[in-house]
Design a protein around this motif. Structure first.
Motif, PDB file in Angstrom:
ATOM      1  N   ARG A  22       0.834  -1.216   0.000  1.00 46.24           N
ATOM      2  CA  ARG A  22       0.000   0.000   0.000  1.00 46.24           C
ATOM      3  C   ARG A  22       0.864   1.259   0.000  1.00 46.24           C
ATOM      4  N   GLU A  25       1.962   1.704  -3.537  1.00 43.46           N
ATOM      5  CA  GLU A  25       0.856   2.153  -4.388  1.00 43.46           C
ATOM      6  C   GLU A  25       0.622   3.652  -4.234  1.00 43.46           C
ATOM      7  N   THR A 163      -9.064  -2.823   4.419  1.00 44.23           N
ATOM      8  CA  THR A 163      -8.500  -1.771   3.577  1.00 44.23           C
ATOM      9  C   THR A 163      -8.487  -0.430   4.305  1.00 44.23           C
ATOM     10  N   ASN A 167      -5.175   1.622   5.245  1.00 38.23           N
ATOM     11  CA  ASN A 167      -5.045   3.000   4.763  1.00 38.23           C
ATOM     12  C   ASN A 167      -4.785   3.970   5.906  1.00 38.23           C
TER      13      ASN A 167
END
Length: 191
Positions: A22, A25, A163, A167
């Motif tokens: 993550r 990304e 998620t 995050n």
């Protein structure tokens, strides 16, 4: 790319590969940032097991990749300017290596460089419960200026998905480097 801020993202064999992925990304979407990735052999095993992701797919997320044994890589030198390093996830083996300056591979060497250059060094340890050696190693890294950031979700956000929890953690980690990404998490503003 010389004008970009550089961040080293290292991944080890601890559970939690999603944190490193993550981070990459999000960094990929930031035009002013350049990511440098190094992953251990155990990290690759974990990546495949947890996320069904292979090395090529992971490497495509990074701007620059480095081999775990490439001690001559740019990120092994303090003269190569970075904002610091995030080890996500960080195994207890890597934590011990960083805590004791044992730079036997590029991950522990890059962390040692960040610490000696007084750059932000954030370790995302994934182990529970902790034994006394783990706690002492965390204390040693903290005393050297590193940041221990266990991936513990804040339940006040009432996140209802993995998620959202990932995050939140990644958003807070990137905030430490001065990179605020809207929508990753909702900061606490009181009741």
């Amino acid at each position: 790319m010389a004008d970009k801020k550089r961040l080293v993202v290292a991944m080890t064999g601890a559970t939690g590969a999603i944190y490193g992925v993550r981070l990459l990304e999000i960094l990929r979407a930031q035009p002013d940032w350049e990511s440098h990735l190094v992953i251990s052999a155990a990290g690759l095993v974990n990546l495949k097991y947890e996320l069904a992701m292979d090395r090529r797919t992971l490497y495509a997320l990074a701007d620059v990749t480095h081999g775990i044994d490439d001690i001559a890589a740019s990120i092994a030198s303090g003269s190569f300017k970075t904002e610091g390093i995030v080890i996500a996830p960080c195994s207890m083996k890597t934590l011990a290596a960083v805590a004791h300056g044992f730079g036997d591979n590029l991950i522990s060497r890059a962390a040692d460089v960040a610490l000696k250059e007084r750059r932000k060094t954030v370790l995302i340890p994934r182990e529970t419960p902790l034994n006394l050696a783990h706690i002492r190693n965390m204390a040693a890294v903290t005393e050297m200026g590193g940041i221990i950031y266990p991936p513990m979700p804040a339940f006040y956000n009432k996140s209802d998905s993995l998620t959202a929890m990932v995050n939140e953690g990644v958003g807070r980690i990137l905030d430490m480097f001065g990179l605020e990404v809207a929508g990753l998490y909702k900061p606490w503003n009181g009741l």
